[in-house]
Design a protein around this motif. Structure first.
Motif, PDB file in Angstrom:
ATOM      1  N   ARG A  89      -2.675  -0.717  -8.116  1.00 33.46           N
ATOM      2  CA  ARG A  89      -1.989   0.037  -7.081  1.00 33.46           C
ATOM      3  C   ARG A  89      -1.370   1.281  -7.704  1.00 33.46           C
ATOM      4  NH1 ARG A  89      -0.977  -2.752  -2.496  1.00 33.46           N
ATOM      5  NH2 ARG A  89       1.012  -1.748  -2.094  1.00 33.46           N
ATOM      6  N   PHE A  90      -1.216   2.353  -6.906  1.00 30.34           N
ATOM      7  CA  PHE A  90      -0.535   3.550  -7.388  1.00 30.34           C
ATOM      8  C   PHE A  90       0.937   3.225  -7.586  1.00 30.34           C
ATOM      9  CE2 PHE A  90      -4.070   5.688  -5.041  1.00 30.34           C
ATOM     10  CZ  PHE A  90      -4.640   6.308  -6.147  1.00 30.34           C
ATOM     11  N   PRO A  91       1.582   3.820  -8.595  1.00 32.05           N
ATOM     12  CA  PRO A  91       2.986   3.463  -8.867  1.00 32.05           C
ATOM     13  C   PRO A  91       3.993   4.116  -7.930  1.00 32.05           C
ATOM     14  CG  PRO A  91       2.204   5.013 -10.510  1.00 32.05           C
ATOM     15  CD  PRO A  91       1.029   4.670  -9.641  1.00 32.05           C
ATOM     16  N   TRP A  92       3.575   4.742  -6.856  1.00 26.61           N
ATOM     17  CA  TRP A  92       4.508   5.376  -5.923  1.00 26.61           C
ATOM     18  C   TRP A  92       4.164   4.940  -4.505  1.00 26.61           C
ATOM     19  CZ3 TRP A  92       1.369   8.169  -9.204  1.00 26.61           C
ATOM     20  CH2 TRP A  92       0.172   8.581  -8.654  1.00 26.61           C
ATOM     21  N   GLY A  93       5.120   5.034  -3.643  1.00 24.87           N
ATOM     22  CA  GLY A  93       4.912   4.724  -2.224  1.00 24.87           C
ATOM     23  C   GLY A  93       4.461   3.299  -2.012  1.00 24.87           C
ATOM     24  N   ASP A  94       3.499   3.132  -1.107  1.00 29.95           N
ATOM     25  CA  ASP A  94       2.985   1.793  -0.816  1.00 29.95           C
ATOM     26  C   ASP A  94       1.862   1.380  -1.756  1.00 29.95           C
ATOM     27  OD1 ASP A  94       0.999   3.459   0.026  1.00 29.95           O
ATOM     28  OD2 ASP A  94       0.800   2.602   2.028  1.00 29.95           O
ATOM     29  N   GLY A  95       1.436   2.255  -2.675  1.00 30.25           N
ATOM     30  CA  GLY A  95       0.408   1.922  -3.651  1.00 30.25           C
ATOM     31  C   GLY A  95      -1.001   2.199  -3.189  1.00 30.25           C
ATOM     32  N   GLU A  96      -1.198   2.548  -1.944  1.00 38.02           N
ATOM     33  CA  GLU A  96      -2.531   2.812  -1.406  1.00 38.02           C
ATOM     34  C   GLU A  96      -2.863   4.295  -1.362  1.00 38.02           C
ATOM     35  OE1 GLU A  96      -5.072   0.798  -0.364  1.00 38.02           O
ATOM     36  OE2 GLU A  96      -3.904  -0.775  -1.331  1.00 38.02           O
ATOM     37  N   HIS A 135      -2.054  12.780  -1.207  1.00 34.83           N
ATOM     38  CA  HIS A 135      -2.810  12.226  -0.087  1.00 34.83           C
ATOM     39  C   HIS A 135      -2.675  13.107   1.149  1.00 34.83           C
ATOM     40  CE1 HIS A 135      -4.672   9.155   2.365  1.00 34.83           C
ATOM     41  NE2 HIS A 135      -3.697   9.307   3.245  1.00 34.83           N
ATOM     42  N   ASN A 136      -3.810  13.387   1.783  1.00 38.37           N
ATOM     43  CA  ASN A 136      -3.851  14.147   3.021  1.00 38.37           C
ATOM     44  C   ASN A 136      -4.402  13.217   4.095  1.00 38.37           C
ATOM     45  OD1 ASN A 136      -4.269  15.867   5.142  1.00 38.37           O
ATOM     46  ND2 ASN A 136      -5.520  17.328   4.016  1.00 38.37           N
ATOM     47  N   PRO A 137      -3.610  12.816   5.072  1.00 37.60           N
ATOM     48  CA  PRO A 137      -4.092  11.836   6.056  1.00 37.60           C
ATOM     49  C   PRO A 137      -5.239  12.355   6.918  1.00 37.60           C
ATOM     50  CG  PRO A 137      -1.869  12.575   6.605  1.00 37.60           C
ATOM     51  CD  PRO A 137      -2.209  13.162   5.286  1.00 37.60           C
TER      52      PRO A 137
END
Length: 105
Positions: free
Chosen positions: A80-87, A92-94
């Protein structure tokens, strides 16, 4: 008044005289590269900026989001990414970057 003249005005005139020397005569060494920077590179960068700015409006209309297809070899998350929710990645651009399950609403 003479101190003002000696300190500010005369030094300014000597700088102008030096700059005028760079514009005329044979350029060698650092004077050549100074001329190339100001007379060639700076206008070239300005033209590239104008071209990029004019092209921005055209590309917004052409961008269409591709349909999401869930391939197993794409968007793999071993950790998982170490920031936010990991996803979501750091940038990130939604609208353009789908998550492993698909695009966000």
């Amino acid at each position: 008044m003479s101190q003002f003249w000696e300190q500010y005005v005369r030094s300014a005139f000597s700088q102008v005289r030096g700059n005028l020397w760079l514009l005329s005569g044979k350029a060698t060494g650092s004077a050549l590269w100074k001329r190339v920077t100001f007379l060639v590179a700076t206008p070239a960068i300005g033209l590239c900026m104008i071209n990029a700015y004019k092209g921005m409006g055209e590309t917004k209309e052409l961008q269409v989001r591709q349909p999401f297809v869930k391939y197993e070899h794409l968007r793999r998350r071993n950790k998982r990414f170490p920031w936010g929710d990991g996803e979501r990645s750091l940038f990130h651009n939604p609208n353009a970057n789908p998550l492993p399950e698909g695009y966000e609403a």
